[in-house]
Write a protein that holds these residues in place. Sequence first.
Motif, PDB file in Angstrom:
ATOM      1  N   THR A 327       0.738  -1.313   0.095  1.00 41.57           N
ATOM      2  CA  THR A 327       0.088  -0.041  -0.044  1.00 41.57           C
ATOM      3  C   THR A 327       0.957   1.212   0.053  1.00 41.57           C
ATOM      4  OG1 THR A 327      -1.777  -1.204   1.271  1.00 41.57           O
ATOM      5  CG2 THR A 327      -1.886   1.243   1.283  1.00 41.57           C
ATOM      6  N   GLN A 329       1.350   4.501   1.032  1.00 42.19           N
ATOM      7  CA  GLN A 329       0.615   5.231   2.097  1.00 42.19           C
ATOM      8  C   GLN A 329       0.828   6.711   1.790  1.00 42.19           C
ATOM      9  OE1 GLN A 329      -1.120   4.336   4.146  1.00 42.19           O
ATOM     10  NE2 GLN A 329      -0.714   2.183   4.443  1.00 42.19           N
ATOM     11  N   SER A 331       0.779   8.322  -1.142  1.00 45.18           N
ATOM     12  CA  SER A 331      -0.304   8.734  -2.263  1.00 45.18           C
ATOM     13  C   SER A 331      -1.458   9.687  -1.756  1.00 45.18           C
ATOM     14  CB  SER A 331      -0.852   7.570  -2.813  1.00 45.18           C
ATOM     15  OG  SER A 331      -1.610   7.824  -3.952  1.00 45.18           O
ATOM     16  N   LYS A 332      -1.526  10.572  -2.666  1.00 45.79           N
ATOM     17  CA  LYS A 332      -2.809  11.480  -2.248  1.00 45.79           C
ATOM     18  C   LYS A 332      -4.030  10.967  -2.976  1.00 45.79           C
ATOM     19  CE  LYS A 332       0.239  15.862  -2.482  1.00 45.79           C
ATOM     20  NZ  LYS A 332       0.743  17.139  -3.138  1.00 45.79           N
ATOM     21  N   GLU A 333      -3.873   9.916  -3.617  1.00 40.96           N
ATOM     22  CA  GLU A 333      -5.065   9.326  -4.201  1.00 40.96           C
ATOM     23  C   GLU A 333      -5.863   8.636  -2.756  1.00 40.96           C
ATOM     24  OE1 GLU A 333      -4.839   6.566  -7.403  1.00 40.96           O
ATOM     25  OE2 GLU A 333      -3.009   7.646  -8.339  1.00 40.96           O
ATOM     26  N   ARG A 334      -7.308   8.567  -3.245  1.00 44.93           N
ATOM     27  CA  ARG A 334      -8.241   8.009  -2.434  1.00 44.93           C
ATOM     28  C   ARG A 334      -9.032   6.975  -2.899  1.00 44.93           C
ATOM     29  NH1 ARG A 334      -4.859   9.622   0.299  1.00 44.93           N
ATOM     30  NH2 ARG A 334      -4.866  10.800   2.107  1.00 44.93           N
ATOM     31  N   PRO A 335      -9.213   5.730  -2.746  1.00 47.27           N
ATOM     32  CA  PRO A 335      -8.126   4.997  -1.732  1.00 47.27           C
ATOM     33  C   PRO A 335      -6.839   5.050  -2.250  1.00 47.27           C
ATOM     34  CG  PRO A 335      -9.630   3.426  -3.140  1.00 47.27           C
ATOM     35  CD  PRO A 335      -9.941   4.762  -3.755  1.00 47.27           C
ATOM     36  N   LYS A 336      -5.899   4.706  -1.512  1.00 48.69           N
ATOM     37  CA  LYS A 336      -4.323   4.672  -1.521  1.00 48.69           C
ATOM     38  C   LYS A 336      -4.122   3.349  -2.492  1.00 48.69           C
ATOM     39  CE  LYS A 336      -3.143   6.820   2.846  1.00 48.69           C
ATOM     40  NZ  LYS A 336      -2.779   8.033   2.281  1.00 48.69           N
ATOM     41  N   ARG A 338      -3.148  -0.060  -3.995  1.00 47.90           N
ATOM     42  CA  ARG A 338      -2.618  -1.272  -3.373  1.00 47.90           C
ATOM     43  C   ARG A 338      -2.140  -2.057  -4.773  1.00 47.90           C
ATOM     44  NH1 ARG A 338      -6.820  -4.153  -0.241  1.00 47.90           N
ATOM     45  NH2 ARG A 338      -5.102  -4.958   0.833  1.00 47.90           N
TER      46      ARG A 338
END
Length: 383
Positions: A327, A329, A331-336, A338
Amino acid sequence: MTSVPPDPTFGGEEESICLPKRPRMEECEAETGDTRRTTVDVSVIIPVHNASCWLEECLQAVLNQDFTGSLELSVYDDASTDASRAVLESWKEKFEAKAVSMVISGHHSAQPRGVGYAKNQAIRQSSGRYLCFQDADDVMLSQRVSLQYAAALLQPHALIGCGVRRVPEGSTERYTRWINSITPEQLLTQVYTSHGPTVIMPTWFCSRDWFCQVGPFDEGGKGVPEDLLFFYQSLRQGGGVARVEQCMLVYRYHEQAATHSVLEETIWKLRVDFLQERVLSQWESFTIWNAGKQGRKLYRSLSPANQKKVRAFCDVDENKIQKGFYTYQDSKERPKPRIPVLHYREASSPFIICVKLDMTEGVLENNLKSLQLTEGVDYYHFN
């Protein structure tokens, strides 16, 4: 024999003019076009900074060359504070007796301007159609110029290297083995590894025309990998890479070598950028071979677009594989993001290999061989 007086711009401690890091290429081309500047077959280019303890052996080796063409030695002293300049001047008569022209210049500012600057200055004052690069702390064997000159005549747009013998014996053993055992094909496929240029700078030989098309060297000074920057630029312009297989250089290891001043992170960024430019831009997706520290560092160093191309990590470590995912962590993306972690046999090519060569007692190499993959097509080594 010629002693070139220091350029007055660089003569004193009060000098405060800022030069561009990369001199204009046109300057080099203009000099190359001057018939006075191309009257010698080969110029041996030696940048010098506080090298008095090695110069005697280095200079004698230049005189011992069996080359039958015309030879010149061009030396630039980059603010040495030891006896380097005196040693150089003391060799003029010996070179004159062998009909080898010798050009010496330098500056006496408070601080050296760096290897890239010194090399550029030595090249500018030289007149050879071909350039043989030599470090002041190394020793060339007697056939070096003749063998590399013959190879360069056949490949005028290539950087020509040669085999080396490392001294002290046993120092940097893995690196030395890599220098001498890399195949002709790997001279191009392994340009992304942490070892740097696949033909090392102290062995370079090339035509002046090619140098001027690619160069000059970056003059950023201490800590700048001017050799790797030039090497990548040469490849960008379609230049070749070749090596004379014989050992033609005694390559000295010591703690004062300029290479030790280059920051690891600087090299890392250059390699990542070049990998993205030359390889990853051509791939739709790929797998990073190594779910550990180095593989994850590579992933984090990639552009967002190339991060999205990573289909998986792969490994042989069951503990990493059992975790199932990495994962990201930060990253500014949501969801992070994986990214799956797979056993290498379950993963798909192409791969970027982030495991050091020659460090697993052959396990990595055998695993790659078992998959019947082709280097430069199905995978590239990065570490």
